[in-house]
Design a protein around this motif. Structure first.
Motif, PDB file in Angstrom:
ATOM      1  N   GLY A  17       0.731  -1.260   0.141  1.00 47.91           N
ATOM      2  CA  GLY A  17       0.008  -0.210   0.066  1.00 47.91           C
ATOM      3  C   GLY A  17       0.991   1.308   0.047  1.00 47.91           C
ATOM      4  O   GLY A  17       2.137   1.160  -0.031  1.00 47.91           O
ATOM      5  N   MET A  18       0.180   2.251  -0.005  1.00 46.14           N
ATOM      6  CA  MET A  18       1.045   3.899   0.126  1.00 46.14           C
ATOM      7  C   MET A  18       0.409   4.636   1.320  1.00 46.14           C
ATOM      8  O   MET A  18      -0.846   4.538   1.584  1.00 46.14           O
ATOM      9  CB  MET A  18       0.523   4.355  -1.316  1.00 46.14           C
ATOM     10  CG  MET A  18       1.186   5.538  -1.396  1.00 46.14           C
ATOM     11  SD  MET A  18       1.073   6.267  -3.435  1.00 46.14           S
ATOM     12  CE  MET A  18       2.178   7.828  -3.307  1.00 46.14           C
ATOM     13  N   THR A  19       1.316   5.326   1.887  1.00 43.56           N
ATOM     14  CA  THR A  19       0.705   6.252   3.150  1.00 43.56           C
ATOM     15  C   THR A  19       1.537   7.494   2.835  1.00 43.56           C
ATOM     16  O   THR A  19       2.399   7.443   2.081  1.00 43.56           O
ATOM     17  CB  THR A  19       1.492   5.727   4.306  1.00 43.56           C
ATOM     18  OG1 THR A  19       2.851   5.499   4.229  1.00 43.56           O
ATOM     19  CG2 THR A  19       0.698   4.181   4.681  1.00 43.56           C
ATOM     20  N   GLU A  20       0.870   8.535   3.611  1.00 45.75           N
ATOM     21  CA  GLU A  20       1.314   9.859   3.469  1.00 45.75           C
ATOM     22  C   GLU A  20       2.045  10.144   4.734  1.00 45.75           C
ATOM     23  O   GLU A  20       1.576   9.732   5.980  1.00 45.75           O
ATOM     24  CB  GLU A  20       0.158  10.626   3.462  1.00 45.75           C
ATOM     25  CG  GLU A  20      -0.331  10.659   1.820  1.00 45.75           C
ATOM     26  CD  GLU A  20       0.469  11.315   0.797  1.00 45.75           C
ATOM     27  OE1 GLU A  20       1.343  12.287   1.196  1.00 45.75           O
ATOM     28  OE2 GLU A  20       0.390  10.971  -0.181  1.00 45.75           O
ATOM     29  N   PRO A  21       3.325  10.728   4.838  1.00 43.40           N
ATOM     30  CA  PRO A  21       4.042  10.833   5.981  1.00 43.40           C
ATOM     31  C   PRO A  21       3.376  11.875   7.023  1.00 43.40           C
ATOM     32  O   PRO A  21       3.372  11.382   8.132  1.00 43.40           O
ATOM     33  CB  PRO A  21       5.150  11.676   5.599  1.00 43.40           C
ATOM     34  CG  PRO A  21       5.521  11.134   4.017  1.00 43.40           C
ATOM     35  CD  PRO A  21       4.001  11.029   3.495  1.00 43.40           C
ATOM     36  N   GLY A  22       2.430  12.664   6.616  1.00 43.16           N
ATOM     37  CA  GLY A  22       1.832  13.512   7.711  1.00 43.16           C
ATOM     38  C   GLY A  22       0.535  13.210   7.929  1.00 43.16           C
ATOM     39  O   GLY A  22      -0.380  13.801   8.650  1.00 43.16           O
ATOM     40  N   SER A  23       0.038  11.991   7.392  1.00 44.35           N
ATOM     41  CA  SER A  23      -1.353  11.463   7.747  1.00 44.35           C
ATOM     42  C   SER A  23      -1.523  10.850   8.862  1.00 44.35           C
ATOM     43  O   SER A  23      -0.390  10.436   9.515  1.00 44.35           O
ATOM     44  CB  SER A  23      -1.676  10.581   6.429  1.00 44.35           C
ATOM     45  OG  SER A  23      -2.874   9.869   6.810  1.00 44.35           O
ATOM     46  N   HIS A  24      -2.667  10.898   9.513  1.00 41.24           N
ATOM     47  CA  HIS A  24      -2.949   9.978  10.857  1.00 41.24           C
ATOM     48  C   HIS A  24      -3.391   8.861  10.593  1.00 41.24           C
ATOM     49  O   HIS A  24      -3.529   8.019  11.473  1.00 41.24           O
ATOM     50  CB  HIS A  24      -3.970  10.967  11.608  1.00 41.24           C
ATOM     51  CG  HIS A  24      -3.442  12.245  12.453  1.00 41.24           C
ATOM     52  ND1 HIS A  24      -3.133  13.182  11.588  1.00 41.24           N
ATOM     53  CD2 HIS A  24      -3.227  12.378  13.618  1.00 41.24           C
ATOM     54  CE1 HIS A  24      -2.740  14.045  12.484  1.00 41.24           C
ATOM     55  NE2 HIS A  24      -2.839  13.538  13.836  1.00 41.24           N
ATOM     56  N   ASN A  25      -3.761   8.392   9.325  1.00 38.25           N
ATOM     57  CA  ASN A  25      -3.918   7.075   8.914  1.00 38.25           C
ATOM     58  C   ASN A  25      -2.737   6.123   8.733  1.00 38.25           C
ATOM     59  O   ASN A  25      -2.020   6.253   8.097  1.00 38.25           O
ATOM     60  CB  ASN A  25      -4.794   7.197   7.562  1.00 38.25           C
ATOM     61  CG  ASN A  25      -6.047   8.000   7.550  1.00 38.25           C
ATOM     62  OD1 ASN A  25      -6.694   8.081   8.525  1.00 38.25           O
ATOM     63  ND2 ASN A  25      -6.044   8.780   6.368  1.00 38.25           N
ATOM     64  N   GLU A  26      -2.732   5.436   9.958  1.00 44.47           N
ATOM     65  CA  GLU A  26      -1.652   4.504  10.151  1.00 44.47           C
ATOM     66  C   GLU A  26      -1.630   3.333   9.089  1.00 44.47           C
ATOM     67  O   GLU A  26      -2.587   2.715   8.736  1.00 44.47           O
ATOM     68  CB  GLU A  26      -1.681   3.767  11.202  1.00 44.47           C
ATOM     69  CG  GLU A  26      -1.577   4.667  12.466  1.00 44.47           C
ATOM     70  CD  GLU A  26      -1.546   4.102  13.869  1.00 44.47           C
ATOM     71  OE1 GLU A  26      -1.987   2.882  14.055  1.00 44.47           O
ATOM     72  OE2 GLU A  26      -1.430   4.914  14.908  1.00 44.47           O
ATOM     73  N   GLY A  27      -0.528   3.203   8.176  1.00 40.76           N
ATOM     74  CA  GLY A  27      -0.325   2.057   7.093  1.00 40.76           C
ATOM     75  C   GLY A  27       0.212   0.886   7.841  1.00 40.76           C
ATOM     76  O   GLY A  27       0.322   0.771   9.001  1.00 40.76           O
ATOM     77  N   PHE A  28       0.322  -0.230   7.005  1.00 36.07           N
ATOM     78  CA  PHE A  28       0.751  -1.356   7.424  1.00 36.07           C
ATOM     79  C   PHE A  28       2.362  -1.309   8.018  1.00 36.07           C
ATOM     80  O   PHE A  28       3.327  -0.569   7.414  1.00 36.07           O
ATOM     81  CB  PHE A  28       0.992  -2.513   6.278  1.00 36.07           C
ATOM     82  CG  PHE A  28       1.530  -3.887   6.639  1.00 36.07           C
ATOM     83  CD1 PHE A  28       0.553  -4.605   7.176  1.00 36.07           C
ATOM     84  CD2 PHE A  28       2.841  -4.221   6.831  1.00 36.07           C
ATOM     85  CE1 PHE A  28       0.945  -6.006   7.827  1.00 36.07           C
ATOM     86  CE2 PHE A  28       3.169  -5.249   6.758  1.00 36.07           C
ATOM     87  CZ  PHE A  28       2.427  -6.463   7.405  1.00 36.07           C
ATOM     88  N   GLY A  29       2.442  -1.382   9.224  1.00 37.70           N
ATOM     89  CA  GLY A  29       3.715  -1.357   9.957  1.00 37.70           C
ATOM     90  C   GLY A  29       4.332  -0.113  10.435  1.00 37.70           C
ATOM     91  O   GLY A  29       5.346   0.314  10.672  1.00 37.70           O
ATOM     92  N   THR A  30       3.438   1.043  10.349  1.00 35.93           N
ATOM     93  CA  THR A  30       3.734   2.251  10.896  1.00 35.93           C
ATOM     94  C   THR A  30       2.406   2.925  11.900  1.00 35.93           C
ATOM     95  O   THR A  30       1.564   2.228  12.027  1.00 35.93           O
ATOM     96  CB  THR A  30       3.497   3.269   9.800  1.00 35.93           C
ATOM     97  OG1 THR A  30       2.057   3.269   9.238  1.00 35.93           O
ATOM     98  CG2 THR A  30       4.421   2.853   8.486  1.00 35.93           C
ATOM     99  N   HIS A  31       2.943   3.934  12.769  1.00 41.69           N
ATOM    100  CA  HIS A  31       2.082   4.541  13.724  1.00 41.69           C
ATOM    101  C   HIS A  31       2.411   5.987  13.556  1.00 41.69           C
ATOM    102  O   HIS A  31       3.316   6.292  13.250  1.00 41.69           O
ATOM    103  CB  HIS A  31       2.300   3.854  14.907  1.00 41.69           C
ATOM    104  CG  HIS A  31       3.544   4.096  15.730  1.00 41.69           C
ATOM    105  ND1 HIS A  31       4.855   3.605  15.117  1.00 41.69           N
ATOM    106  CD2 HIS A  31       4.003   5.066  16.360  1.00 41.69           C
ATOM    107  CE1 HIS A  31       5.866   4.140  15.951  1.00 41.69           C
ATOM    108  NE2 HIS A  31       5.452   5.172  16.618  1.00 41.69           N
ATOM    109  N   PHE A  32       1.261   6.769  14.029  1.00 45.40           N
ATOM    110  CA  PHE A  32       1.583   8.202  14.062  1.00 45.40           C
ATOM    111  C   PHE A  32       2.144   8.338  15.451  1.00 45.40           C
ATOM    112  O   PHE A  32       1.541   8.193  16.488  1.00 45.40           O
ATOM    113  CB  PHE A  32       0.336   8.876  13.975  1.00 45.40           C
ATOM    114  CG  PHE A  32       0.169  10.234  13.673  1.00 45.40           C
ATOM    115  CD1 PHE A  32       0.570  10.892  12.556  1.00 45.40           C
ATOM    116  CD2 PHE A  32      -0.061  11.076  15.028  1.00 45.40           C
ATOM    117  CE1 PHE A  32       0.617  12.217  12.492  1.00 45.40           C
ATOM    118  CE2 PHE A  32      -0.058  12.494  14.799  1.00 45.40           C
ATOM    119  CZ  PHE A  32       0.400  12.865  13.716  1.00 45.40           C
TER     120      PHE A  32
END
Length: 286
Positions: free
Chosen positions: A244-259
């Motif tokens: 998938g794709m995530t945005e560094p400044g987003s609050h939407n946690e992607g796979f394997g990430t957290h805010f």
């Protein structure tokens, strides 16, 4: 090697060779945040004049051209430093952070690693050789370049290596100096000093502080288990990626990430996950 279990990822593409002789960076031009998640080259300290200087340096580098055969392979040099010191630092830290009461066994086990390192660089018969002895010799051995340094960038990178290795060597010697007297006392008189707990705690905070300061992937990011033959230890990226794709400044946690609230951005979890083809298929539309 437990430290490297599941770490066959992110080793770089060694078939790609880079000419580092004319590296253009923000080092010594502006503030560089120690936290890579908060590192921004165009911060408040990067004036327009400094930006123009960097562009000018880049133009000069492009005019010279690139020839990796004439350059130190700094990626290889730093990889070797990590492979050497990461297991040692992590092992000593694990010993000093052992569960249970602090006793002489912690000092004995920790110095079993640090003492061998320190003795390796002691001068014979109190006579130092041409490279010095003790800490100086240790630093020399691990950062001595295998090609002549020719450019400002060469010396800038090399001086950084000297600073990092110097700090590592200082910590190893400090831990050893704190705990060896306790080991000697126990081995000779079957007693330890009243400062044993304080010395172990000081050694623990010293080496854990170094590990945090270094921020090496090998010390902080890894899969908790050794991945199976059909899996890889996955390090998330902003994407697009198979997961998938995530945005560094987003609050939407992607796979394997957290805010991270303090950084106000998504960051990668230190506990990585093993994935296989089935995981990729499940996430193919994300």
């Amino acid at each position: 090697n437990q430290l490297r279990a599941g770490a066959a990822h992110d080793n770089g593409e060694h078939r790609i060779h880079i000419d580092y002789r004319y590296l253009v960076s923000g080092i010594n031009r502006t503030y560089i945040a120690p936290d890579p998640n908060n590192r921004r080259l165009l911060d408040e300290g990067m004036t327009w004049e400094k930006q123009l200087d960097m562009v000018d340096d880049l133009e000069k580098a492009l005019e010279v051209g690139f020839d990796a055969t004439q350059s130190m392979d700094w990626q290889l040099a730093f990889d070797e430093l990590v492979l050497k010191f990461a297991p040692l630092l992590k092992s000593v830290s694990n010993i000093l952070n052992s569960d249970g009461d602090i006793n002489e066994s912690i000092a004995i086990n920790a110095t079993a690693l640090t003492l061998n390192f320190c003795l390796r660089f002691e001068a014979a018969s109190n006579n130092s050789d041409e490279f010095g002895s003790g800490k100086d010799f240790a630093v020399y051995q691990y950062v001595s370049p295998y090609q002549a340094l020719k450019t400002d960038a060469d010396f800038l990178i090399w001086s950084s290596a000297v600073s990092v290795v110097g700090e590592i060597v200082d910590v190893i010697y400090k831990v050893n100096d704190l705990l060896i007297p306790e080991v000697y006392s126990f081995m000779t008189d079957n007693t330890t000093s009243s400062d044993l707990i304080k010395n172990v705690e000081t050694a623990r905070s010293t080496i854990d502080g170094l590990i945090e300061s270094l921020g090496w992937i090998e010390l902080n990011y890894r899969c908790e288990r050794q991945c199976n033959w059909d899996e890889v230890c996955y390090t998330p990226s902003w994407g697009p990626s198979p997961m998938g794709m995530t945005e560094p400044g987003s609050h939407n946690e992607g796979f394997g990430t957290h805010f991270d609230e303090s950084r106000q951005r998504l960051v990668i979890n230190s506990k990585l996950q093993c994935i296989n083809i089935n995981d990729l298929m499940v996430n193919r539309n994300h």
